[in-house]
Design an enzyme around this catalytic site. Structure first.
Site, mmCIF file in Angstrom:
data_model
loop_
_atom_site.group_PDB
_atom_site.id
_atom_site.type_symbol
_atom_site.label_atom_id
_atom_site.label_comp_id
_atom_site.label_asym_id
_atom_site.label_seq_id
_atom_site.Cartn_x
_atom_site.Cartn_y
_atom_site.Cartn_z
ATOM 1 N N HIS A 159 -6.212 0.906 2.760
ATOM 2 C CA HIS A 159 -5.182 1.039 2.864
ATOM 3 C C HIS A 159 -4.545 3.127 3.683
ATOM 4 O O HIS A 159 -4.283 3.454 4.832
ATOM 5 C CB HIS A 159 -3.935 0.644 3.352
ATOM 6 C CG HIS A 159 -3.138 -0.819 4.037
ATOM 7 N ND1 HIS A 159 -3.401 -0.888 5.342
ATOM 8 C CD2 HIS A 159 -3.030 -1.724 3.115
ATOM 9 C CE1 HIS A 159 -3.064 -1.891 5.193
ATOM 10 N NE2 HIS A 159 -2.867 -3.055 4.136
ATOM 11 N N GLU B 31 -3.842 -4.386 9.808
ATOM 12 C CA GLU B 31 -4.531 -4.988 8.031
ATOM 13 C C GLU B 31 -5.667 -5.625 9.269
ATOM 14 O O GLU B 31 -6.502 -5.652 8.063
ATOM 15 C CB GLU B 31 -3.656 -6.595 8.683
ATOM 16 C CG GLU B 31 -2.266 -6.172 7.630
ATOM 17 C CD GLU B 31 -2.372 -5.371 6.805
ATOM 18 O OE1 GLU B 31 -3.107 -5.660 5.752
ATOM 19 O OE2 GLU B 31 -1.315 -4.803 6.025
ATOM 20 N N ASP C 132 8.762 -9.462 10.302
ATOM 21 C CA ASP C 132 8.385 -10.930 9.813
ATOM 22 C C ASP C 132 8.433 -12.017 9.944
ATOM 23 O O ASP C 132 7.296 -13.392 9.606
ATOM 24 C CB ASP C 132 9.332 -10.676 8.936
ATOM 25 C CG ASP C 132 8.925 -9.055 7.246
ATOM 26 O OD1 ASP C 132 8.268 -8.801 7.982
ATOM 27 O OD2 ASP C 132 10.251 -9.639 6.322
ATOM 28 N N TYR D 139 -5.345 -10.133 10.150
ATOM 29 C CA TYR D 139 -5.660 -9.817 9.526
ATOM 30 C C TYR D 139 -7.587 -9.568 9.544
ATOM 31 O O TYR D 139 -8.153 -9.347 9.738
ATOM 32 C CB TYR D 139 -5.273 -10.155 8.042
ATOM 33 C CG TYR D 139 -4.072 -9.451 6.891
ATOM 34 C CD1 TYR D 139 -3.246 -10.207 7.666
ATOM 35 C CD2 TYR D 139 -4.511 -8.806 6.035
ATOM 36 C CE1 TYR D 139 -1.501 -9.562 7.373
ATOM 37 C CE2 TYR D 139 -2.995 -8.254 5.169
ATOM 38 C CZ TYR D 139 -1.776 -8.727 6.551
ATOM 39 O OH TYR D 139 -0.718 -8.291 5.388
ATOM 40 N N GLU E 144 0.579 -1.415 -0.240
ATOM 41 C CA GLU E 144 0.165 -0.152 -0.107
ATOM 42 C C GLU E 144 0.761 2.030 0.238
ATOM 43 O O GLU E 144 0.668 2.495 0.643
ATOM 44 C CB GLU E 144 -1.079 -0.041 0.695
ATOM 45 C CG GLU E 144 -0.282 0.407 2.634
ATOM 46 C CD GLU E 144 -0.080 -1.070 3.082
ATOM 47 O OE1 GLU E 144 0.398 -2.118 2.303
ATOM 48 O OE2 GLU E 144 0.361 -0.991 4.368
ATOM 49 N N HIS F 186 -8.253 -3.689 -1.257
ATOM 50 C CA HIS F 186 -7.043 -3.722 -0.100
ATOM 51 C C HIS F 186 -6.889 -2.836 0.032
ATOM 52 O O HIS F 186 -6.716 -2.067 1.103
ATOM 53 C CB HIS F 186 -6.428 -5.218 0.495
ATOM 54 C CG HIS F 186 -5.873 -5.467 1.513
ATOM 55 N ND1 HIS F 186 -6.182 -5.824 2.619
ATOM 56 C CD2 HIS F 186 -4.002 -5.373 2.059
ATOM 57 C CE1 HIS F 186 -5.788 -6.425 3.766
ATOM 58 N NE2 HIS F 186 -4.447 -5.650 3.148
ATOM 59 N N GLU F 187 -5.664 -2.426 -0.991
ATOM 60 C CA GLU F 187 -4.516 -1.476 -0.430
ATOM 61 C C GLU F 187 -4.821 -0.351 -0.859
ATOM 62 O O GLU F 187 -4.566 0.582 0.112
ATOM 63 C CB GLU F 187 -3.914 -1.635 -1.880
ATOM 64 C CG GLU F 187 -2.979 -3.565 -2.136
ATOM 65 C CD GLU F 187 -2.522 -3.385 -1.036
ATOM 66 O OE1 GLU F 187 -2.048 -3.224 0.358
ATOM 67 O OE2 GLU F 187 -2.083 -4.879 -0.974
HETATM 68 ZN ZN ZN Z 1 -2.097 -5.224 3.969
#
Ligand code: ZN
Length: 632
Positions: free
Chosen positions: A329, A348, A404, A412, A301, A325-326
């Site tokens: 954001h 998210e 990560d 999400y 995003e 979705h993006e």
């Molecule tokens: Zn996302």
């Protein structure tokens, strides 16, 4: 970011354990002065209690021969301690050549600096000694060819095959691998950039672009809205632009642009829909940049210009939830940002909820319901596979871990379920007004879960006492399973698919299936194939393939689930196409499960290793480290 396959992180790279206190950013950061309101971000070494970056000036040259970005980064800092003489920045493997300090931007003096020993999770603290009146530092540096946040592609790895390509991916903590910076979402800065590239290439950044002539080799950018470091993004290649509306357009290689503009033509409508629900779009333009197929994610995003995988361009708009979705954001994430990566669900979970609302409004409930069901299935699989218990909750514990390594779809999907629950209890209109207020009152701020809970209590829970109990809220925050009072999605369309699947499994002819499935979307096909038994009669499989052309599907999502079924059934007729697919595509969600499935048998692992030998060079460093870990 659009969900990357959860399994990548749970099996990835072998979490690099940093057990000694001395290697945690917490320990490396000087004592907190006590006056700051900033939350503690475990992923940064920067002394953000003392200096805060307000503006960044980049002047970088992209050298495709040496695979380096080199030049200067100037940080303009707000000083919170008048006597402080050390600025601590994040860095990872940067080749720093000179650092200067200044108090006025006119007179610069060389500054001394040193690196702390590097840790695998966080890189090195870069400690710069500055005079007590200095509030600017300028670093002359170069990135290494292996910079984790950059991918350098050869011409052969692009669609056009003639020019090289570079793109960055800074989320979560890789901005430090190409800029010495305070690499934390708690700090927001504006920036200016000058990017010098070979004359035949075009540079695009997630910022306002000063109109520049293609062919000049110099591009200027200005980002007037303050953003966290993870939203700094750059792409350089043989890029063309096609407008879709006054404020939207597509960047892509010339060969890919027409199909992309067609697939994404509803973007303006999506923006209007989101604005009607959650307030104005505050970033000026919204463009999409379609990357070569080696982009390891679905989308990123980056503000003003979403970076997207070409694998969602399938011709029927069935995968444009990625754009929703993006785009979402632009409210949840870019506008109101998680202050630490432990608060990732604020980015998210909110975005996943918003995404489905946008899809529902623009494309109808059938598609959004299917997306919800698929999300729920992904959540179940992620929760089963995650090995660190806390990672199954909304707020994982991140001390000493690269964010990560804790990544999964849990924030999400569990986050979206939490918001759907609140929507149900308070009614859609009330909840929409509440969310809009959340975005309005926290625009361009970085926020914590505690701040959200306080806001929730004050502006939603108190409006209808008893509608939600404290215990329910606590369960959402800390549970490792889906609360029994969650609002579970339902999809009539996917139930029909299941009936068609059952009928075919009971022996109904493939011709019946061809009729039933004639108008199926990607989601319906994926649902059909994904839920077929892993052991099927070889002849029936081959008839199915011949009649429905699954091995040769141009749709990367359908091909993905088909190849997984082929591996499970040792249906080798699909393997040559699968090999081409794994070499061409670098999106982790689509390739990593194939490697993982193959690696479960000796002969499969041999095949995977052979394919990877050809494919590795074309993968992004993060995809390489994932597959390296799988096949070692
Ligand atoms: Zn996302």
């Amino acid at each position: 970011m659009r969900p990357v396959a959860y399994f990548y992180r749970s099996i990835a790279v072998g979490p690099i354990l940093c057990v000694m206190l001395a290697c945690s950013p917490k320990a490396a950061t000087p004592p907190v002065s006590g006056s700051s309101q900033l939350p503690r971000d475990m992923s940064t070494y920067a002394n953000i209690d003392i200096f805060i970056t307000k503006h960044l000036v980049l002047d970088l040259t992209a050298d495709f021969d040496s695979r380096t970005l080199h030049g200067t980064a100037e940080l303009r800092l707000e000083r919170r301690d008048p006597s402080a003489t050390e600025v601590v920045l994040d860095s990872r493997d940067l080749d720093v050549r000179k650092i200067e300090a200044s108090s006025d931007g006119a007179a610069w003096a060389d500054a001394t600096y040193r690196f702390d020993p590097a840790t695998p999770a966080f890189g090195s603290a870069l400690r710069v000694t500055v005079p007590p009146d200095a509030d600017r530092v300028r670093i002359t540096y170069a990135t290494p060819p292996s910079a984790k946040g950059l991918q350098w592609l050869t011409p052969a790895q692009t669609s056009g095959k003639k020019q090289p390509f570079l793109f960055s991916q800074a989320q979560a903590i890789q901005a430090r691998s190409f800029i010495p910076i305070q690499d934390t979402p708690a700090v927001r800065m504006t920036y200016d950039a000058t990017i010098r590239v070979p004359k035949e290439l075009v540079a695009v950044m997630a910022a306002e672009m000063t109109p520049g002539e293609k062919g000049s080799g110099v591009f200027h950018f200005h980002m007037p809205q303050p953003i966290p470091s993870y939203l700094i993004a750059i792409a350089i290649g043989d890029l063309a632009f096609q407008p879709m509306s006054e404020r939207t357009g597509v960047w892509a290689e010339p060969a890919a642009i027409a199909a992309a503009a067609k697939e994404f033509e509803d973007t303006e409508q999506m923006i209007k829909t989101t604005e009607a629900l959650y307030g104005p779009y505050r970033w000026g333009r919204y463009d999409l940049l379609v990357l070569p197929p080696s982009f390891p994610f679905g989308g990123m995003e980056n503000p003003r210009v979403t970076f997207a995988t070409p694998t969602v361009i399938v011709g029927d708009k069935s995968l444009v939830a990625l754009v929703a979705h993006e785009l979402a954001h632009s409210w949840s994430g870019n506008l109101v940002t998680n202050a630490t990566w432990a608060d990732f669900w604020l980015n998210e979970g909110f975005t996943t909820y918003l995404e489905r609302r946008i899809v529902e409004a623009v494309y109808g409930k059938k598609l959004s319901d299917m997306e919800r069901i698929i999300g729920l299935r992904d959540l179940g699989q992620a929760r089963a596979d995650l090995t660190v218990a806390g990672d199954r909750t909304l707020q994982p514990t991140l001390a000493d871990r690269d964010p990560d390594d804790a990544y999964s779809v849990v924030p999400y999907e569990l986050g979206a379920l939490f918001l759907s629950f609140l929507e149900e209890r308070f009614g859609r209109d009330t909840f929409d007004r509440f969310l809009r207020r959340w975005f309005d009152e926290h625009a361009f701020q970085s926020v914590t879960t505690a701040q959200f809970l306080e806001f929730l209590s004050k502006h939603l829970l108190s409006t209808k006492p008893g509608a939600v109990t404290d215990q329910e809220i606590q369960e959402w925050l800390h549970t490792e399973s889906i609360p029994s009072f969650a609002v579970m999605p339902k999809s009539d369309a996917l139930e029909k698919v299941e009936r068609a699947r059952d009928a075919w499994l009971r022996g109904e002819s493939v011709e019946e299936l061809v009729k039933t499935s004639s108008a199926w979307s990607t989601q319906e096909w994926v649902h059909f194939i994904d839920a077929l038994p892993r052991k099927l009669d070889g002849d029936r499989l081959s008839t199915l393939d011949r009649r429905l052309k699954l091995t040769d599907s141009p749709n990367a999502e359908i091909a993905h689930v088909w190849f997984r079924l082929a591996i499970a059934n040792r249906y080798t007729a699909a393997f040559p196409a699968m090999e081409r697919y794994m070499i061409r595509i670098g999106r982790r969600k689509l390739i990593v499960p194939l490697y993982r499935d193959l690696a479960t048998t000796t002969e499969g692992k041999a095949l995977a290793t052979r394919i990877y030998g050809k494919a590795r060079e074309g993968y992004h460093p993060v995809a390489q480290s994932t597959v390296d870990g799988l096949l070692k």
